[in-house]
Scaffold this active site. Structure first.
Site, short mmCIF file in Angstrom:
data_model
loop_
_atom_site.label_atom_id
_atom_site.label_comp_id
_atom_site.label_asym_id
_atom_site.label_seq_id
_atom_site.Cartn_x
_atom_site.Cartn_y
_atom_site.Cartn_z
N SER A 13 0.88 -1.17 0.00
CA SER A 13 0.00 0.00 0.00
C SER A 13 0.91 1.22 0.00
CB SER A 13 -0.93 0.01 1.21
OG SER A 13 -0.19 0.07 2.41
N CYS A 14 0.68 2.12 -0.93
CA CYS A 14 1.71 3.10 -1.27
C CYS A 14 1.15 4.52 -1.33
CB CYS A 14 2.33 2.74 -2.62
SG CYS A 14 2.77 0.99 -2.75
#
Length: 470
Positions: A13-14
């Protein structure tokens, strides 16, 4: 079918940042992303992949396989150091000075997924860069290739992917299993994208938007009016999700990014569900501004992670710079320089609050061993693990250690700027490879000096101590 255990272990998750060439201080295009993992470190490598790789591909997460074009370009990438769960090449720059970052995990909604279900036998983040970046000569070509792959084979997850060349930036979001939409980012615009569907108002009939055929079919199925204004349509309202989680996990990051771009957010609620996708900063942004955004932890706000926690000891909002940053890259395509030195892969390993980004030329034939050969277990002879150790120490007593960390970051910023200033002319591949080695050595030396300082000054502050010595 999707191998769930391997997928969940590697799921990212960025946070993504895009900056158009009219907003950057030097006229370059920049696409950037934090690649975030789980609570357990997931070591990363920086590699160069030579041209004309084998033309068969087999996914490690699904049964997907395909034949690839015979001709491919060389490129840089940052794959996982631990093998067996897919490549996860993350992002890089190819020999045609085209950049790609993949991908930003996003959410859509159940209406979309009922219309166009995800495909467990398809492709995903672990595959995207390997299947696309070696075969494209422009940002738009990246959208077209990935879009065709998505329509043909489908995907098992929802993602945002960015492409750039020296003239354009494009951002693509998958919608369902086979549908997608992509927009060209205006030259005078910037984007902060988080883990939800980000694209909002677009002109679907205009030249700067590309999409799968199914997109308009879904809109027509869901529309509550007979007349659809395709020239001013809010795609987030059709395809996005509006979750309570977004109010603490996603939207505040966007608000923080906008603040750090110089926008006035004083009257904007960080939890606002419809923060704009495109923003138009008045100030010019450089690489170090993007680095600051990717490292942000709400400093100088009421939500500062280190000074304003909730009663449970957790941050009020999810920060951008955090413990789960594995590697972060700023892919810069410079204007007004020769092609050989245009592509700059800025790289930071570990939590961005404590690391420093440094530039590496993309037009090379190898990468330095200290960032190429990262082992799967801790070893401070390698940059990734050295920065992980520094972050663990510095995080434990933030106010005491942070001045030392900031001094290190400033030294490396100066070293990186000097590195590029001294290499503005056309240089051979061999010379660029040597320059990268020198930069990696300088970084490792400076990081070891920082670790030494943290240990020397911090030992006397250990809880296990007694001030009287014999």
């Amino acid at each position: 079918m999707l191998k769930q255990a391997q997928y969940q272990a590697s799921r990212k998750s960025c946070t993504t940042v895009l900056v158009g060439k009219a907003v950057t201080a030097d006229g370059s295009t920049m696409i950037a992303r934090n690649e975030d993992g789980g609570e357990t470190p997931l070591p990363q490598r920086f590699v160069w992949i030579e041209a004309n790789q084998p033309n068969t591909y087999q996914s490690e997460l699904t049964d997907f396989a395909m034949t690839l074009p015979e001709k491919s370009f060389s490129y840089t990438s940052t794959p996982d150091a631990i093998t067996g769960s897919g490549i996860w090449a993350a992002g890089g720059i190819n020999s045609q000075n085209v950049a790609m970052t993949a991908s930003e995990t996003i959410t859509t909604n159940e209406r979309v997924l009922a219309f166009d279900p995800l495909n467990d036998a398809g492709i995903g983040e672990a595959d995207f860069t390997t299947l696309v970046l070696p075969y494209i000569d422009s940002a738009r070509a990246g959208v077209e290739r990935l879009g065709a792959l998505l329509e043909a084979y489908g995907t098992y997850e929802s993602n945002g992917i960015a492409f750039a060349d020296r003239e354009e930036i494009w951002y693509l979001e998958t919608i369902g299993g086979h549908s997608w939409v992509a927009v060209k980012i205006p030259d005078n615009a910037a984007v902060l994208a988080s883990n939800r569907f980000n694209i909002d108002v677009v002109n679907l009939n205009g030249p700067d938007v590309l999409y799968a055929d199914a997109v308009k079919s879904f809109i027509e199925q869901q529309s509550q009016t007979d007349v659809i204004d395709y020239e001013h349509i809010n795609l987030r309202h059709y395809f996005g999700s509006y979750l309570d989680k977004d109010k603490v996990y996603n939207n505040p990051r966007v608000w923080l990014g906008h603040k750090l771009m110089g926008l006035d957010v004083s009257n904007v609620d960080p939890t606002e569900q419809d923060l704009p996708f495109l923003v138009y900063p008045d100030q010019k942004l450089n690489v170090h501004d993007v680095e600051s955004i990717l490292s942000a932890y709400y400093a100088d706000t009421d939500f500062d992670v280190y000074h304003n926690e909730t009663e449970t000891g957790t941050p009020v909002y999810r920060p951008i710079g955090m413990n789960r940053n594995e590697e972060s890259h700023i892919l810069q395509l410079r204007a007004d320089v020769p092609d050989s030195v245009a592509g700059i892969h800025w790289l930071g390993f570990g939590p961005n609050v404590f690391n420093a980004f440094v530039p590496y030329f993309a037009n090379v034939n190898d990468t330095p061993a200290v960032i190429r050969d990262t082992p799967g277990q801790a070893d401070v002879q390698y940059t990734y693990w050295l920065m992980r150790n520094i972050a663990m120490i510095a995080d434990a007593d933030f106010d005491f250690y942070q001045p030392m960390v900031q001094a290190f970051q400033e030294r490396m910023q100066h070293a990186g700027d000097l590195f590029l200033a001294e290499n503005q002319l056309a240089i051979s591949v061999a010379e660029l490879t040597t320059q990268n080695q020198q930069m990696a050595d300088k970084y490792l030396q400076a990081a070891n000096a920082l670790l030494n300082e943290l240990l020397n000054k911090g030992t006397g502050r250990m809880h296990l101590r007694f001030p009287m010595a014999d």
